[in-house]
Design a protein around this motif. Structure first.
Motif, PDB file in Angstrom:
ATOM      1  N   ARG A 189      37.416  41.254  42.956  1.00 32.58           N
ATOM      2  CA  ARG A 189      37.280  40.249  44.029  1.00 32.58           C
ATOM      3  C   ARG A 189      38.635  39.579  44.207  1.00 32.58           C
ATOM      4  NH1 ARG A 189      34.604  35.945  41.939  1.00 32.58           N
ATOM      5  NH2 ARG A 189      36.443  34.702  42.355  1.00 32.58           N
ATOM      6  N   GLU A 235      44.465  34.906  43.759  1.00 30.52           N
ATOM      7  CA  GLU A 235      44.332  35.666  42.509  1.00 30.52           C
ATOM      8  C   GLU A 235      43.503  36.903  42.757  1.00 30.52           C
ATOM      9  OE1 GLU A 235      41.730  34.328  39.505  1.00 30.52           O
ATOM     10  OE2 GLU A 235      40.248  33.577  40.899  1.00 30.52           O
ATOM     11  N   ASN A 267      40.685  39.118  40.882  1.00 30.82           N
ATOM     12  CA  ASN A 267      39.762  39.120  39.757  1.00 30.82           C
ATOM     13  C   ASN A 267      39.324  40.557  39.496  1.00 30.82           C
ATOM     14  OD1 ASN A 267      39.094  36.081  39.358  1.00 30.82           O
ATOM     15  ND2 ASN A 267      38.928  36.396  41.571  1.00 30.82           N
ATOM     16  N   LYS A 307      31.782  25.073  40.763  1.00 26.32           N
ATOM     17  CA  LYS A 307      31.323  26.399  40.328  1.00 26.32           C
ATOM     18  C   LYS A 307      30.190  26.320  39.303  1.00 26.32           C
ATOM     19  CE  LYS A 307      35.525  29.093  41.096  1.00 26.32           C
ATOM     20  NZ  LYS A 307      36.659  29.767  40.465  1.00 26.32           N
ATOM     21  N   ASP A 321      40.684  36.454  45.827  1.00 26.34           N
ATOM     22  CA  ASP A 321      40.511  35.099  46.374  1.00 26.34           C
ATOM     23  C   ASP A 321      41.705  34.745  47.255  1.00 26.34           C
ATOM     24  OD1 ASP A 321      38.204  34.949  44.913  1.00 26.34           O
ATOM     25  OD2 ASP A 321      39.033  33.690  43.320  1.00 26.34           O
TER      26      ASP A 321
HETATM   27 MG   LIG Z   1      39.218  32.192  41.835  1.00 32.61          MG
END
Ligand SMILES: [Mg+2]
Ligand SMILES: Nc1ncnc2c1ncn2[C@@H]1O[C@H](COP(=O)(O)OP(=O)(O)O)[C@@H](O)[C@H]1O
Length: 335
Positions: free
Chosen positions: A276, A291, A293, A230, A278
């Motif tokens: 968002r 998760e 977000n 990331k 995941d």
């Molecule tokens: Mg994530």
């Protein structure tokens, strides 16, 4: 602070130390880009830092801004307290972009969010925390921080094949000592990875087309989005993962499932503004929520903007939609 005008938008973010790592510095780039978009949209923009002395509250004294653009990811160095800033703004009746304090609180703690998901029959990988006596299932696990985001504390060493809860507890203790934050472990879903972005449209979720994360085998033996993939530009792991919206016809059913789960999450957690979700998808094509977000990254290279752009939405338009939605919400709440 100068005189406030009714067209003033205050961007609020956490304090970032000079020696901060790239995941923390990212909020400064978001601030810069969102500020430029807001100026393009005709607003006056000011920036305040939310610090633990709460001194940022004084910048709301007198004339209130039209809205606060909330980019706070941590408070007093801790993601667990990120909801305090929208909580204060809600108390002061100042429109705030993105999610409510309660939605941020309920989604930041991954274990709490997983309990809520499970209670609502949304598949999420089985997990283990110290001191919770469920029967332990042997197998491959990934160790993750309970509340930090951005793949902090996630490297290849976080994957372990476990035989007992004792082994799991020992490893949790190891990671907690190493990173000085609470950890848990979760069954490793060896399969495809998707992230799905959602924005609010008069309170209703507008789910964007899912993005798949592709891992190129030579740099990604574990096929996970670790810290390097990331944030460590130039590292092998960073170069060897890509986002794609190029999904085939055979994925139509899966895409529908992913979108439906996102809509459910939106309602269950009372999400608003932008979020968002995941996912990992197992070999039986079952999507598991990793998760949620609330208020994910909004930089021009973020997943949320990539998904918006894929639907023909420009950066300025996205910023405008998020801002307008926060103004509508407050009107809605007050009426
Ligand atoms: Mg994530
Ligand atoms: N249960 C899991 N199975 C497989 N991979 C996982 C699992 N949990 C996390 N990962 C990998 O770790 C990355 C980061 O985990 P995530 O739960 O999304 O936390 P965050 O992005 O907040 O750091 C994911 O994008 C994924 O690649």
């Amino acid at each position: 602070m100068g005189k406030k005008s009714r067209s003033e938008i205050l961007i609020c973010h956490q304090t970032v130390p000079d020696d901060a790592l790239p995941d923390e510095k990212d909020v400064l780039e978001q601030t810069e880009k969102i500020s430029a978009a807001l100026v393009n949209l005709g607003y006056d923009v000011n920036v305040v830092q939310a610090d633990s002395s709460f001194s940022f509250i004084s910048s709301f004294a007198g004339n209130k801004p039209l809205a606060v653009f909330n980019l706070v990811e941590t408070f007093n160095g801790n993601a667990v307290n990120a909801h305090l800033v929208p909580l204060i703004l809600e108390q002061l009746n100042i429109p705030v972009t993105g999610n409510s304090s309660s939605a941020i609180f309920l989604t930041t703690n991954k274990v709490l969010a997983k309990d809520i998901l499970l209670a609502n029959n949304i598949p999420t990988a089985d997990w283990h925390i110290k001191g919770r006596g469920e029967e332990f299932q042997k197998g491959m696990y990934i160790f993750k921080p309970v509340s930090e985001d951005a793949s902090i504390g996630i490297t290849g060493e976080n994957l372990k094949n476990l035989l007992s809860s004792n082994e799991a507890d020992e490893a949790i203790e190891y990671f907690e000592k190493k990173y000085k934050i609470p950890f848990f472990c979760e069954k490793f879903i060896d399969g495809r990875e998707f992230n799905v972005s959602v924005i609010g449209n008069n309170g209703e979720p507008r789910v964007f087309f899912p993005a798949e994360m592709i891992f190129f085998q030579n740099g990604h033996e574990n096929r996970i989005l670790c810290y390097d993939s990331k944030w460590n530009e130039g590292s092998e792991k960073y170069d060897q993962s890509r986002r794609t919206f190029d999904l085939g016809d055979e994925d139509r059913k899966l895409i529908k499932k992913l979108k439906m789960i996102c809509e459910k999450c939106w309602k269950i957690f009372k999400l608003s503004g932008y979020a968002r979700v995941d996912f990992r998808v197992d070999s039986k094509n079952t999507p598991f929520v990793l998760e949620i977000n609330a208020n994910p990254c909004l930089s021009p290279d973020s997943g949320l903007f990539a998904a918006a752009q894929n639907e023909g939405i420009s950066y300025d338009q996205l910023v405008n939609i998020i801002l307008e939605e926060s103004l509508n919400e407050v009107k809605g709440k007050n009426s």
